[in-house]
Design a protein around this motif. Structure first.
Motif, PDB file in Angstrom:
ATOM      1  N   ASN A  64      35.117  52.443  62.154  1.00  0.00           N
ATOM      2  CA  ASN A  64      34.395  52.075  63.166  1.00  0.00           C
ATOM      3  C   ASN A  64      34.735  52.762  64.375  1.00  0.00           C
ATOM      4  OD1 ASN A  64      32.476  50.255  64.709  1.00  0.00           O
ATOM      5  ND2 ASN A  64      34.416  49.377  65.155  1.00  0.00           N
ATOM      6  N   TYR A  75      30.345  63.211  72.679  1.00  0.00           N
ATOM      7  CA  TYR A  75      30.336  62.262  71.753  1.00  0.00           C
ATOM      8  C   TYR A  75      29.274  62.987  70.488  1.00  0.00           C
ATOM      9  CZ  TYR A  75      28.683  57.687  69.994  1.00  0.00           C
ATOM     10  OH  TYR A  75      28.525  56.483  69.026  1.00  0.00           O
ATOM     11  N   GLY A 109      35.849  54.229  67.787  1.00  0.00           N
ATOM     12  CA  GLY A 109      35.192  55.480  68.513  1.00  0.00           C
ATOM     13  C   GLY A 109      35.131  55.183  70.218  1.00  0.00           C
ATOM     14  N   GLY A 134      43.018  48.141  65.956  1.00  0.00           N
ATOM     15  CA  GLY A 134      42.687  48.394  67.236  1.00  0.00           C
ATOM     16  C   GLY A 134      43.860  48.517  68.216  1.00  0.00           C
ATOM     17  N   MET A 190      30.634  50.106  74.942  1.00  0.00           N
ATOM     18  CA  MET A 190      30.399  51.496  74.909  1.00  0.00           C
ATOM     19  C   MET A 190      29.184  52.065  75.695  1.00  0.00           C
ATOM     20  SD  MET A 190      30.019  54.088  71.604  1.00  0.00           S
ATOM     21  CE  MET A 190      31.777  54.449  71.264  1.00  0.00           C
TER      22      MET A 190
END
Ligand SMILES: NC(=O)c1ccc[n+]([C@@H]2O[C@H](COP(=O)([O-])OP(=O)(O)OC[C@H]3O[C@@H](n4cnc5c(N)ncnc54)[C@H](OP(=O)(O)O)[C@@H]3O)[C@@H](O)[C@H]2O)c1
Length: 267
Positions: free
Chosen positions: A104, A171, A106, A41, A208
């Motif tokens: 994962n 996206y 994103g 991360g 998000m």
């Protein structure tokens, strides 16, 4: 699928949201002794929090954290992280019964823009690098380094990868591209040993979705997110992670499949 094996588990975007929960719940399922968990991360303090949560439940696990900015990451950065984690654990790839990678990390992009307005190539390059190029580059290093070790490759997908959604031109396009990469991978790696899953987790209460609700240009999209959050029909990270683990354990999907949280047959 028997998850209780000596596992190399790498999760990107493990600092918060779905990635943190996937890392924590999967860490409780794999064999503690001899497994290695690698968390990636940007935020080192948040990665350390995830690591502490994991070690509280599974003190025998080896857990490493690596802060890396995906918008500029290169193939050699990913290879370096995997090798460093293996060297630190004094482990060879073949030491593991299974290598698992969870793609994962994103970002949702600028939802205030319409499809006809997203032509800024500098932004596009950075956005695609974060969401597509980095995932592909990392996956190639993972496939190369783990050679013939049995592999589980998971891509965090979404309804937006297969259906157009207003406000989400950035996206939808990266998620479609990323899913197609993993489908091609599954087609080419069809011999037993590599299992690929595109998992769509549903709509989840994370930063998000807060961002989409705050910034989307389409009022209908803002309203949909707001209503789901207020009615609590929006899922929590633990809820979608529990279903994901059921999907893995039941293993009714074929390599490359797109499995949605709502696909009851899958779990
Ligand atoms: N939330 C939903 O409803 C939903 C629905 C369908 C699919 N998904 C997918 O699920 C995945 C996780 O989503 P989420 O809702 O958990 O998102 P989130 O809460 O915003 O978390 C995103 C994660 O990605 C990392 N990340 C973002 N930009 C990065 C960068 N430039 N470099 C390195 N790491 C970066 C973040 O790390 P740092 O915080 O350390 O920067 C964070 O750990 C995404 O792929 C998303 O598309 C989400």
């Amino acid at each position: 699928m028997d998850l209780k094996q000596k596992t190399y588990l790498l999760v990107t975007g493990a600092s918060r949201g779905i990635g943190r929960e996937f890392a924590q719940q999967l860490s409780q399922r794999i064999q503690s002794v001899g497994s290695l968990v690698v968390l990636m991360g940007r935020s080192q303090p948040l990665l350390e929090e995830t690591k502490a949560n994991i070690l509280k439940e599974s003190p025998d696990l080896s857990v490493r954290t690596f802060a890396l900015e995906l918008s500029t990451a290169r193939a050699e950065d990913f290879g370096g992280i995997i090798f460093e984690s293996l060297n630190h654990a004094k482990a060879y790839p073949r030491h593991f019964q299974r290598a698992v990678i969870i793609h994962n990390a994103g970002t949702v992009g600028d939802t205030s823009k319409r499809a006809r307005e997203i032509g800024d190539t500098v932004y596009l390059q950075q956005y695609y690098h974060t969401n597509v190029f980095s995932a592909i580059a990392l996956n190639c290093q993972f496939m190369r380094i783990f050679g013939d070790v049995p592999k589980l490759v998971v891509n965090l997908s979404t309804l937006a990868a297969i259906a157009p959604i207003s406000s989400m031109a950035y996206y939808c396009t990266v998620k479609a591209a990323r899913e197609m990469y993993f489908r091609v991978l599954a087609t080419e790696e069809s011999a037993p040993g590599t299992l690929v899953l595109n998992y769509a987790p549903g709509m989840i209460d994370t930063q998000m979705t807060v961002q989409v609700q705050r910034e989307a240009h389409d009022p209908a999209v803002v309203a949909m997110f707001r209503e789901q959050r207020e009615a609590k029909t929006m899922l929590t990270p633990p809820q979608t992670t529990e279903r994901f683990i059921q999907v893995l354990e039941a293993q009714r999907f074929k390599s490359g499949d797109h499995v949605d949280y709502k696909d009851h047959d899958a779990a």
